[in-house]
Structures are given as C-alpha cells and as structure tokens.
Design a protein around this motif. Sequence first.
Motif, PDB file in Angstrom:
ATOM      1  N   ALA A 201       0.839  -1.202   0.000  1.00 53.60           N
ATOM      2  CA  ALA A 201       0.000   0.000   0.000  1.00 53.60           C
ATOM      3  C   ALA A 201       0.876   1.255   0.000  1.00 53.60           C
ATOM      4  O   ALA A 201       2.019   1.247   0.470  1.00 53.60           O
ATOM      5  N   THR A 202       0.304   2.344  -0.535  1.00 58.31           N
ATOM      6  CA  THR A 202       1.021   3.613  -0.644  1.00 58.31           C
ATOM      7  C   THR A 202       0.200   4.714   0.017  1.00 58.31           C
ATOM      8  O   THR A 202      -0.992   4.857  -0.263  1.00 58.31           O
ATOM      9  N   LEU A 203       0.842   5.491   0.872  1.00 59.29           N
ATOM     10  CA  LEU A 203       0.190   6.624   1.527  1.00 59.29           C
ATOM     11  C   LEU A 203       1.045   7.865   1.371  1.00 59.29           C
ATOM     12  O   LEU A 203       2.239   7.843   1.659  1.00 59.29           O
ATOM     13  N   ARG A 204       0.406   8.936   0.914  1.00 57.53           N
ATOM     14  CA  ARG A 204       1.027  10.267   0.889  1.00 57.53           C
ATOM     15  C   ARG A 204       0.212  11.153   1.825  1.00 57.53           C
ATOM     16  O   ARG A 204      -0.912  11.498   1.523  1.00 57.53           O
ATOM     17  N   HIS A 205       0.778  11.493   2.965  1.00 56.14           N
ATOM     18  CA  HIS A 205       0.067  12.166   4.043  1.00 56.14           C
ATOM     19  C   HIS A 205       0.694  13.533   4.267  1.00 56.14           C
ATOM     20  O   HIS A 205       1.882  13.639   4.580  1.00 56.14           O
ATOM     21  N   THR A 206      -0.101  14.599   4.093  1.00 53.81           N
ATOM     22  CA  THR A 206       0.409  15.966   4.214  1.00 53.81           C
ATOM     23  C   THR A 206      -0.386  16.728   5.266  1.00 53.81           C
ATOM     24  O   THR A 206      -1.615  16.709   5.266  1.00 53.81           O
ATOM     25  N   VAL A 207       0.325  17.401   6.165  1.00 55.85           N
ATOM     26  CA  VAL A 207      -0.282  18.242   7.193  1.00 55.85           C
ATOM     27  C   VAL A 207      -0.005  19.699   6.867  1.00 55.85           C
ATOM     28  O   VAL A 207       1.128  20.070   6.523  1.00 55.85           O
ATOM     29  N   ALA A 208      -1.038  20.533   6.953  1.00 57.31           N
ATOM     30  CA  ALA A 208      -0.885  21.987   6.834  1.00 57.31           C
ATOM     31  C   ALA A 208      -1.398  22.606   8.117  1.00 57.31           C
ATOM     32  O   ALA A 208      -2.587  22.522   8.420  1.00 57.31           O
ATOM     33  N   ALA A 209      -0.509  23.202   8.910  1.00 57.44           N
ATOM     34  CA  ALA A 209      -0.872  23.765  10.218  1.00 57.44           C
ATOM     35  C   ALA A 209      -0.558  25.250  10.222  1.00 57.44           C
ATOM     36  O   ALA A 209       0.606  25.650  10.342  1.00 57.44           O
ATOM     37  N   PHE A 210      -1.600  26.053  10.068  1.00 55.00           N
ATOM     38  CA  PHE A 210      -1.454  27.506  10.074  1.00 55.00           C
ATOM     39  C   PHE A 210      -2.312  28.152  11.158  1.00 55.00           C
ATOM     40  O   PHE A 210      -1.939  29.162  11.717  1.00 55.00           O
ATOM     41  N   GLY A 211      -3.510  27.600  11.406  1.00 54.25           N
ATOM     42  CA  GLY A 211      -4.440  28.213  12.335  1.00 54.25           C
ATOM     43  C   GLY A 211      -4.290  27.681  13.744  1.00 54.25           C
ATOM     44  O   GLY A 211      -3.447  26.835  14.043  1.00 54.25           O
ATOM     45  N   GLY A 212      -5.160  28.194  14.624  1.00 56.46           N
ATOM     46  CA  GLY A 212      -5.202  27.726  15.996  1.00 56.46           C
ATOM     47  C   GLY A 212      -4.255  28.474  16.914  1.00 56.46           C
ATOM     48  O   GLY A 212      -3.278  29.084  16.489  1.00 56.46           O
ATOM     49  N   GLU A 213      -4.572  28.412  18.209  1.00 55.67           N
ATOM     50  CA  GLU A 213      -3.661  28.939  19.234  1.00 55.67           C
ATOM     51  C   GLU A 213      -2.666  27.872  19.639  1.00 55.67           C
ATOM     52  O   GLU A 213      -1.457  28.111  19.725  1.00 55.67           O
ATOM     53  N   ILE A 214      -3.187  26.666  19.919  1.00 53.75           N
ATOM     54  CA  ILE A 214      -2.364  25.497  20.215  1.00 53.75           C
ATOM     55  C   ILE A 214      -2.818  24.377  19.287  1.00 53.75           C
ATOM     56  O   ILE A 214      -3.988  23.995  19.296  1.00 53.75           O
ATOM     57  N   VAL A 215      -1.906  23.837  18.497  1.00 52.23           N
ATOM     58  CA  VAL A 215      -2.207  22.676  17.651  1.00 52.23           C
ATOM     59  C   VAL A 215      -1.093  21.664  17.855  1.00 52.23           C
ATOM     60  O   VAL A 215       0.093  21.966  17.649  1.00 52.23           O
ATOM     61  N   ARG A 216      -1.485  20.444  18.264  1.00 51.22           N
ATOM     62  CA  ARG A 216      -0.511  19.385  18.517  1.00 51.22           C
ATOM     63  C   ARG A 216      -1.012  18.104  17.841  1.00 51.22           C
ATOM     64  O   ARG A 216      -2.032  17.537  18.237  1.00 51.22           O
ATOM     65  N   LEU A 217      -0.298  17.660  16.809  1.00 52.49           N
ATOM     66  CA  LEU A 217      -0.686  16.490  16.032  1.00 52.49           C
ATOM     67  C   LEU A 217       0.377  15.404  16.167  1.00 52.49           C
ATOM     68  O   LEU A 217       1.576  15.683  16.093  1.00 52.49           O
ATOM     69  N   THR A 218      -0.089  14.152  16.336  1.00 54.58           N
ATOM     70  CA  THR A 218       0.844  13.040  16.553  1.00 54.58           C
ATOM     71  C   THR A 218       0.498  11.861  15.644  1.00 54.58           C
ATOM     72  O   THR A 218      -0.172  10.922  16.056  1.00 54.58           O
ATOM     73  N   PRO A 219       0.945  11.881  14.384  1.00 53.70           N
ATOM     74  CA  PRO A 219       0.758  10.714  13.515  1.00 53.70           C
ATOM     75  C   PRO A 219       1.682   9.563  13.926  1.00 53.70           C
ATOM     76  O   PRO A 219       2.848   9.785  14.274  1.00 53.70           O
ATOM     77  N   ARG A 220       1.149   8.332  13.866  1.00 57.72           N
ATOM     78  CA  ARG A 220       1.921   7.140  14.221  1.00 57.72           C
ATOM     79  C   ARG A 220       1.676   6.075  13.148  1.00 57.72           C
ATOM     80  O   ARG A 220       0.554   5.622  12.962  1.00 57.72           O
ATOM     81  N   VAL A 221       2.728   5.691  12.447  1.00 59.07           N
ATOM     82  CA  VAL A 221       2.628   4.767  11.316  1.00 59.07           C
ATOM     83  C   VAL A 221       3.160   3.400  11.703  1.00 59.07           C
ATOM     84  O   VAL A 221       4.256   3.280  12.261  1.00 59.07           O
TER      85      VAL A 221
END
Length: 393
Positions: A201-221
């Motif tokens: 399988a193939t995954l192309r995963h893109t995050v765009a983080a511009f907004g918010g006061e606090i943004v915390r993202l944790t991708p786990r592959v």
Amino acid sequence: MTTPVTPVTPVGNATTHNNKGDLFQSFDVADFPVPSGRDEVWRFVSLRRLRGLHTGEFAQQAPAQVRIDGPSNVIVEQVPASDERLRVAGGPVDRVAAQAWSAAEHGTIITVPADAVLDAPIVVTVTGAGLDATTFATILVETGAHSQATVIVRYEGSGTHADNVNWNIGEGSHVNAVVDTEWARDTVHVGQQSIRVERDATLRHTVAAFGGEIVRLTPRVTFAAPGGDVELSGVYFADAGQYIENRMLVDHSVPNCRSNVLYKGALQGDKNSGLPEARTCWVGDVLIRAAATGTDTYETNRNLVLTDGARADAVPNLEIETGEIAGAGHAATVGRFDEEQLFYLRSRGIPEGEATRLIIRGFFNEVLNHIPVESVRDELIARVAGELEQNNN
C-alpha cells in the motif's frame, strides 16, 4: 557460570525496553496519569494552555460537528464508540487521545470499497463548537484493497477539540491524505492519528498547520506487511501567540518497506504584541526493528525563524535494530533564510521585502507542490503568501 539477569523496571506507559514503538496503549482515559511538564512527550507544550484536555477539567462538552462529502460509492457509517472496527489502526498512547476516545459518544467510519478509483476527493470537515465548548471525535478512514482515494480532513471554527483520526490503508491501495488545521486563532486542538499500512500500500500524508492557538498532532505509522510505502510531509507557520507541534513515529517492524518524512516550518514573532512567543516543535521518531530488513527511510525537518520573538525546536530520532537495511538517515535545521539568495535577488533589482517572500515561498513549495488536489494546493500557497504579507506589514 551463568550471569544473573537484572530485572528491568519499565518507565510509565512504556515497555521494559523503552521502545518508542511499543508505548502503552489504552482506550480508557483512567489508565493514564495526568501528565506534567517533566514528561518527555509533553515537555515542549505549555500544559496550562491546553484548557484541561490533559486533566479532564475542560469546558462543557458539546457534540462534535463532522460533515463528510464525497463520491456516492464511499460508505459512511456512524457507529457506537465501542465498535471494534474503530480500533483496527491502534489505540491512544497518551491521556488526551484516550480522553477523546472515552468521551466520544460515537465514531465515524469512512470506507472506500475494494478496487474503487474515486473521481473526487472525500472531504471531512470538523467544525469547532465555540470558544466555551469542548468537542471530541473518533474517525476511521479505511480503504479497500487496490483502491485509489484522496481524503481531505479540514478543521474550521473555534473551540477546544481533541480527536483520533485513524487510517487503515488496505492492501495495494493508494491514498493521498491532506490534514488542514484551518482553525480560528483562539482554538486548541490535540489530535492523534494512528496509521496502519497493509502489503504494497502507498500513503502520501500531508499536514498543513497555520491556524489555531495550540495545535498538537501526533501521527503514528505501523506497517502490517512488506511493501508499504509512506511519505509524511507537512508545512506550518506560527505567529505570535501560536504553538504548533508535530510529533510523529514511523515504526518499521516488517521487511522491505519505505518511508520518507519532510516537514518545513516558519515562525515570526512580535515582542510588542503582549502574546507568548511564536513556537513550533517537530519531533520525528523512526524505529527500525530487528525483523525490518530491507528498510529504506529518511526524515528531514527545516525551520525558518523570520524575526525575533520566535523559537523552533527540531528533534529527529532514529533507532536501528538491524544493519540489513537499504538506507536510513535524518536531518534537521533551524535558522534564518539564505542571505546569499537574498543578495542575488536584490542584485537583480528585486526589493528586499519581495525577495524575502520569494525565497520563503520557494522554501514551502517543495512540500506544497506534492499535494495532488490543485484547489487545496493553490489555497495553501495563498495562505503562505498571506502570512508573509502580514510579516512585511
């Protein structure tokens, strides 16, 4: 003579080997202690700014507003939070993710049928319920064998939000995923994304983080079988008062898989605004287990600090348990933009402000040009331009 084995005492929420790929998982918030600033995974973010998501003392809970738009052959189900299918990609590894799971009354499963080739993107829109409300969501995107799909997860509005957005990438499928945190500037968002990749399988995963006061993202592959190919990319831009954290793990546990990580960010502060300094944090963990022979992986993080009153932290980690790999490496930088490039453009008659904007746009375009949806790509390029205009003013 046999040497006695000394027992190993595990640290909190980890295995006896302290392996980041084997962190303790639970769907019950009660299984996690309240974190403190001394905990490694929380040491960069200001916990007092999380509005009680980590302690359970958050504002009144409101229903999550999740809208799904997509082709007619996509199956969308609202299921009880106890539905076992929601757990296929893995469980929460920290208290906020477990809080989101425990508090969500139901989950949403989005299924792309096997062999389907979607002619339009699936768009998942999550809208905040307002500054005085807290929302939680559980979403699973599951793609059938040999399908092709583009999925856009877009966040908008104001509020306090925590979620688990998980992905089960089926055998031989090809998925383009875009996660766009276009929150209002007063929003707090903490999200975990568990990603399971099947054979070939193939995954192309893109995050765009511009907004918010606090943004915390944790991708786990995690890779479930050989042949998986994953690229994680991201762009982020923090102004005064904003904190953006991208913390990821790529866990190579089976042979002959590939991963590549490329994140780029910029920051601009304002010492006279009265707001906290602009801050970003990027932590990239790549684990190559002993059985993962033939692995090919690389991770890169680049950060541009445009003004005083801004700080970027970049922490690449590479753990290798076998030497029988195709390649592995990492790189991370934090600094100002290239003065030689600026001099070259100015020597060609381009004003300094415009030259600076051109350099930074080029810096981000390496990531943005890989987004397959033209409208999304153009929107993000325009958003970068807007940030730069703000800096120039």
